[in-house]
Scaffold this active site. Structure first.
Site, PDB file in Angstrom:
ATOM      1  N   LYS A 181       3.287  53.503  27.420  1.00 51.07           N
ATOM      2  CA  LYS A 181       1.874  53.630  27.085  1.00 51.07           C
ATOM      3  C   LYS A 181       1.185  54.117  28.350  1.00 51.07           C
ATOM      4  CE  LYS A 181      -2.423  51.259  26.240  1.00 51.07           C
ATOM      5  NZ  LYS A 181      -3.175  50.029  25.939  1.00 51.07           N
TER       6      LYS A 181
ATOM      7  N   ALA B 165      -7.846  49.910  21.670  1.00 51.66           N
ATOM      8  CA  ALA B 165      -8.954  49.386  22.484  1.00 51.66           C
ATOM      9  C   ALA B 165     -10.268  49.305  21.721  1.00 51.66           C
ATOM     10  CB  ALA B 165      -9.185  50.180  23.764  1.00 51.66           C
ATOM     11  N   GLY B 166     -10.970  48.205  21.950  1.00 50.57           N
ATOM     12  CA  GLY B 166     -12.311  48.022  21.414  1.00 50.57           C
ATOM     13  C   GLY B 166     -12.398  47.165  20.164  1.00 50.57           C
TER      14      GLY B 166
ATOM     15  N   ALA C 266      -5.227  43.661  21.994  1.00 46.12           N
ATOM     16  CA  ALA C 266      -4.762  42.507  22.771  1.00 46.12           C
ATOM     17  C   ALA C 266      -5.876  41.472  22.857  1.00 46.12           C
ATOM     18  CB  ALA C 266      -4.329  42.936  24.166  1.00 46.12           C
ATOM     19  N   THR C 267      -6.950  41.845  23.580  1.00 42.56           N
ATOM     20  CA  THR C 267      -8.020  40.894  23.874  1.00 42.56           C
ATOM     21  C   THR C 267      -8.559  40.201  22.621  1.00 42.56           C
ATOM     22  OG1 THR C 267      -8.655  42.336  25.692  1.00 42.56           O
ATOM     23  CG2 THR C 267     -10.235  40.650  25.064  1.00 42.56           C
TER      24      THR C 267
END
Lengths: 256, 66
Positions: A99, A186-187, A208-209
């Protein structure tokens, strides 16, 4: 795109269309429960200096769960740094998957498009299967594909913000022109946004987050799995066109 | 002679190789990769690659991230 078709990236097949990150989990026990609940088959790790006071056990965990490792180049700010990090990851983890992340600054963590494209070209030439984390820019996405990347991974919004997909039209344009898988990366903040990514035509979602820092990571991982599956199913089913005015779904009354 | 391993200075005897420096560092054997002065040294060359005075060796592994 049919619901039970696998995701194919660089010749590898994945039954799950949810790619997970491992960053942000407070310990390996919580991470393990979240990964299992997510159903993921491909998960990112970062490359950092060895801590000789004790390994993290992360690789053993992923191996035990049968999850393929996707090393990232997080923290790299130039093509040269990213290329070296990818080569070290290939050596350490015996995979050609990477990645590719080359970010411009710490405040936005947005990709640096010039360094990103340069690194992608070098890594493709060196035999890597390159999955670049990119801006939601249809022009850059196309250039990355032309450089030989195995997928393109546009952001919904900046890393870790949970702001969802800020420019759905750009994501649709990327999807419409891509001949490699598009992974929304992301986001994402919650499950409806993962579903939206799939409804827009993305082939997979990477997050992830949103899971690892959720109040209950295991439950959110399960929700994300359902969101991705629901979005894919809805995309395949064909949504109704949007209308300006109402249209009754019940027949008109005959005594009216 | 003095070399740098992950930013810390180490004194090693004789003409140490990457393999010697790895055992002195206490790093695990699996799941790691080595760069010396900015270039990857593949595992097959660890035993034969001699380190120069002041060499900067980096030992990396996978951690949670992304």
């Amino acid at each position: 795109m049919v619901e039970n078709e696998p995701l194919v990236v660089g010749g590898r097949k994945f039954g799950s269309r949810l790619v997970m990150g491992t960053g942000g989990a407070s310990n390996l026990e919580i991470l393990q429960r979240a990964l299992v609940a997510s159903g993921t088959e491909l998960t990112t790790v970062a490359m950092r200096r060895v801590d000789v006071s004790g390994g993290t056990g992360l690789l053993d965990l992923l191996r035990r769960l049968g999850i393929e490792v996707l090393p990232n180049t997080a923290g790299c700010r130039s093509a040269a740094e990213a290329v070296l990090t990818a080569r070290l990851a290939r050596e350490a983890l015996e995979t050609d998957l990477v990645k590719l992340e080359v970010v411009a600054d710490e405040q936005t963590l947005l990709p640096d498009p010039i360094e990103l494209l340069d690194a992608a070209e070098q890594l493709v030439d060196d035999g890597f299967t390159v999955l670049p984390y990119t801006n939601d820019d249809p022009v850059l996405a196309r250039k990355l594909e032309q450089a030989g990347c195995a997928a393109v991974m546009p952001l919904g919004s900046p890393i870790g913000t949970g702001l969802g997909i800020r420019n759905p039209h750009n994501i649709e344009m990327i999807v419409d022109r891509a001949t490699v898988p598009v992974v929304l990366d992301a986001g994402i903040g919650t499950a409806s946004e993962a579903a939206q990514a799939m409804e827009l035509g993305c082939d997979a979602v990477l997050l992830a987050t949103a899971v690892t820092r959720a109040g209950n990571p295991e439950r959110m991982a399960h929700a994300m799995r359902l969101g991705v599956e629901a979005g894919l199913a809805a995309r395949g089913a064909g949504r109704i066109p949007r209308r300006y005015w109402a249209r009754a779904s019940s027949p008109e009354r005959e005594d009216g | 002679m003095q070399i740098w391993i992950n930013g810390t200075e180490h004194g090693l005897d004789g003409a140490p190789t990457v393999a010697d420096a790895l055992s002195a560092s206490g790093a695990p054997e699996r799941g790691i990769a080595v760069a010396v002065d900015g270039d990857v040294v593949p595992r097959a060359r660890w035993a034969g690659h001699e380190l120069a005075e002041g060499a900067r060796m980096e030992i990396l592994t996978a951690v949670q991230g992304g």
